[in-house]
Design an enzyme around this catalytic site. Structure first.
Site, mmCIF file in Angstrom:
data_model
loop_
_atom_site.group_PDB
_atom_site.id
_atom_site.type_symbol
_atom_site.label_atom_id
_atom_site.label_comp_id
_atom_site.label_asym_id
_atom_site.label_seq_id
_atom_site.Cartn_x
_atom_site.Cartn_y
_atom_site.Cartn_z
ATOM 1 N N GLY A 46 53.887 51.327 9.910
ATOM 2 C CA GLY A 46 52.346 51.785 9.798
ATOM 3 C C GLY A 46 52.201 52.968 11.234
ATOM 4 O O GLY A 46 53.401 53.193 11.860
ATOM 5 N N GLN A 51 48.363 58.590 16.972
ATOM 6 C CA GLN A 51 49.788 59.023 17.164
ATOM 7 C C GLN A 51 50.039 60.484 16.295
ATOM 8 O O GLN A 51 50.602 61.341 16.732
ATOM 9 C CB GLN A 51 50.416 57.977 16.009
ATOM 10 N N CYS A 99 58.454 51.951 17.948
ATOM 11 C CA CYS A 99 56.499 52.944 17.653
ATOM 12 C C CYS A 99 57.521 54.280 17.838
ATOM 13 O O CYS A 99 57.965 54.861 17.916
ATOM 14 C CB CYS A 99 55.713 52.339 18.537
ATOM 15 N N LEU A 100 56.249 54.757 16.562
ATOM 16 C CA LEU A 100 57.619 56.724 16.774
ATOM 17 C C LEU A 100 56.850 57.188 17.470
ATOM 18 O O LEU A 100 57.715 58.304 17.380
ATOM 19 C CB LEU A 100 56.811 57.338 15.272
ATOM 20 N N HIS A 141 50.135 45.695 16.241
ATOM 21 C CA HIS A 141 50.651 46.347 16.394
ATOM 22 C C HIS A 141 49.772 48.145 16.815
ATOM 23 O O HIS A 141 49.566 48.267 17.250
ATOM 24 C CB HIS A 141 52.129 47.360 15.891
ATOM 25 N N GLU A 142 49.483 48.535 15.045
ATOM 26 C CA GLU A 142 48.729 49.618 14.925
ATOM 27 C C GLU A 142 47.150 49.664 15.426
ATOM 28 O O GLU A 142 46.498 50.040 16.279
ATOM 29 C CB GLU A 142 48.773 49.839 13.655
ATOM 30 N N HIS A 145 47.078 51.130 18.994
ATOM 31 C CA HIS A 145 46.626 51.611 19.422
ATOM 32 C C HIS A 145 45.634 52.265 19.055
ATOM 33 O O HIS A 145 45.093 53.540 19.783
ATOM 34 C CB HIS A 145 47.824 52.776 18.186
HETATM 35 NI NI NI Z 1 53.137 52.297 16.796
#
Ligand code: NI
Length: 192
Positions: A46, A51, A99-100, A141-142, A145
């Protein structure tokens, strides 16, 4: 089509609520394609617009890789615009998340199992779905953000202390990722 650099947790854009997306947002189609390219390049499941430094209420997912492993129903690529999530009844469960924007950190996070998500798809059609399991977790999770929340916010004081050094290494640019991270500006470095 382009790979966009991913910002890390210390970038203020990840701490502010994202702006609603309007259908005629300039370059929206291309931006969505870029989000997918960037997510696949980084082997992510995701990726949310903040991000890559863009404060818009929008994320993309492709959870096929993980849901297949878990022998769950599989979901292909999805675009979630202006999503709202409501937690439904169900047990909370723990799983390790990454997480990226937090390279090299994986920690156990407790989340509710079942959610209802209301959003617009890529054609700006309003949709409402109920999800649970791994896919429901990815969506939560997304979605976090888009409201300035990161998974490390859920950790207890002890776990937070244990990852402090790694966070500092990410902030100063000492951590390398296998994908493109946004360069650290002097300005960001001064934020403490
Ligand atoms: Ni993340």
């Amino acid at each position: 089509m382009a790979i966009l650099p991913v910002v890390t947790y210390d970038d203020p854009v990840l701490r502010q609520p994202a702006e609603p997306v309007v259908p005629d947002h300039p370059g929206l189609e291309e931006f969505i394609d870029d989000l997918f390219d960037t997510m696949y390049e980084a082997n992510g499941v995701g990726l949310a617009a903040p991000q890559v430094g863009v404060s818009l209420k929008l994320f993309v997912v492709d959870a096929d890789a993980i849901t297949e492993e878990e022998d769950e129903e599989s979901f292909g690529p999805g675009v979630f615009i202006n999503p709202e999530i409501e937690v439904l009844e169900g047990e909370r469960w723990d799983a390790e998340e990454g997480c990226l924007s937090l390279p090299e950190i994986r920690e156990k996070v407790t989340r509710p199992d079942t959610i209802r998500i209301r959003y617009q798809d890529r054609d700006f059609q309003t949709r409402e779905e109920v999800h649970s399991g791994w896919y429901g977790r990815v969506l939560q999770h997304e979605y976090d953000h888009l409201r300035g929340v990161l998974f490390i916010d859920y950790l207890g004081a002890f776990r937070k202390r244990l990852i402090r050094k790694k966070l500092e290494e990410i902030r100063t640019g000492a951590v390398q990722a296998a994908y493109s991270l946004a360069p650290k500006s002097t300005e960001a470095g001064n934020q403490g």
